[in-house]
Design an enzyme around this catalytic site. Structure first.
Site, PDB file in Angstrom:
ATOM      1  N   SER A 164       0.929  -1.188  -0.028  1.00 14.19           N
ATOM      2  CA  SER A 164       0.195  -0.054   0.117  1.00 14.19           C
ATOM      3  C   SER A 164       0.802   1.178  -0.220  1.00 14.19           C
ATOM      4  CB  SER A 164      -0.961   0.698   1.040  1.00 14.19           C
ATOM      5  OG  SER A 164      -1.382   1.395   1.451  1.00 14.19           O
ATOM      6  N   TYR A 179      -1.248  -0.481  10.586  1.00 11.46           N
ATOM      7  CA  TYR A 179      -1.456  -0.857   9.143  1.00 11.46           C
ATOM      8  C   TYR A 179      -0.353  -0.584   7.980  1.00 11.46           C
ATOM      9  CZ  TYR A 179      -3.598  -0.842   3.917  1.00 11.46           C
ATOM     10  OH  TYR A 179      -3.750  -1.010   2.718  1.00 11.46           O
TER      11      TYR A 179
END
Length: 285
Positions: A164, A179
């Site tokens: 990501s 995350y």
């Protein structure tokens, strides 16, 4: 075959991947579902892995409908896999996957979770552990056991980690500590594995995408303000209605194909330029 198809096949040889066997984690929805279909259409044999076996069976049934009913070997087979399981369970699942078609050329570590949005001081230990268990530990264990099989078979291969933009140094946001940290760690894991696995002709790369339309981002995409914001913060035109194709799927095909045999240890950013530093992004809203 038309002339345009011949030219496309010459310039983009990765359009055809016949004979390649791919294992995709997190295949029961989102990116994994789309990767499975796209790669099967390119000629790959696909092992779809996730916890939801019913969803995998539906996906494989769809993929197998692409080929003639006279074919004895399926294009896709399901593999029930919980990447948070004990290492021995994951190892056994990888060995089962290897036996499905006799070998595996590519592992796509796609399974992941965003986790809850929470300030760091409110983030629970349990949530931190859960996010890392799925996003990092699972990818590491799948990579380890696949690489062992590839090494022992002396076949080489390609490992592709779906990361990501949140894992990039130039992108940080509040409420995403677990995350973002897990994806940053995945980038480091990618480069170190590339260094070590190269001796066995195994390439390791990561793809760091921006947001795309999926069931995970469904709520965000329903917000009426989103198209206006994206049009202002993205240097390139943002494909608002696109899911993954062709932004990520074409890159994955390239990293599978032998054209990329010298490409390893890279973090490929797919974000329409949205994370480029120095742009007057928020001032233009």
């Amino acid at each position: 075959m038309s002339n345009s198809e011949k030219v496309s096949g010459h310039l983009e040889p990765w359009s055809s991947l016949k004979g390649k066997v791919v294992l995709i984690t997190g295949a029961s929805s989102g990116f994994g579902w789309e990767f499975s279909i796209d790669l099967a259409k390119a000629g790959c044999k696909v092992i779809t892995a996730a916890r939801r076996l019913d969803r995998l069976k539906s996906l494989c049934q769809l993929i197998n409908s692409f080929q003639s009913s006279s074919c004895d070997t399926p294009l896709a087979v399901p593999l029930q896999l919980d990447i948070t399981a004990d290492p021995s369970v994951i190892e056994a699942a990888i060995q089962q996957a290897w036996r499905a078609f006799g070998y595996i050329d590519i592992l796509i570590n796609n399974a992941g979770v965003r986790g809850t949005t929470s300030p760091a001081l409110n983030l629970s230990n349990e949530e931190w552990d859960r996010v890392f268990k799925i996003n990092l530990d699972g990818a590491w264990l799948c990579s380890k056991y696949i690489a062992i099989c590839m090494r022992d078979a002396e076949r080489g291969g390609s490992i592709i980690n779906i990361s990501s933009i949140s894992g990039l140094n130039r992108v940080k946001g509040t409420g995403t500590l677990a995350y973002s940290s897990s994806k940053a760690a995945m980038h480091t894991m990618t480069t170190v594995m590339a260094l070590e696995f190269g001796a066995h002709n195994i390439r390791v790369n990561a793809i760091a995408p921006t947001i795309f339309r999926s069931e995970i981002t469904k709520g965000l995409y329903e917000q009426k303000w989103l198209p206006g914001v994206l049009s202002k913060i993205m240097p390139l035109p943002f494909l608002y209605d696109a899911s993954t194709n062709p932004a990520i799927t074409e890159l994955i095909r390239y990293l599978i194909h032998d054209s990329s045999k010298y490409v390893t240890g890279n973090i490929f950013i797919v974000d329409a330029g949205g994370t480029l530093p120095g742009l007057p992004i928020w001032s233009s809203l």
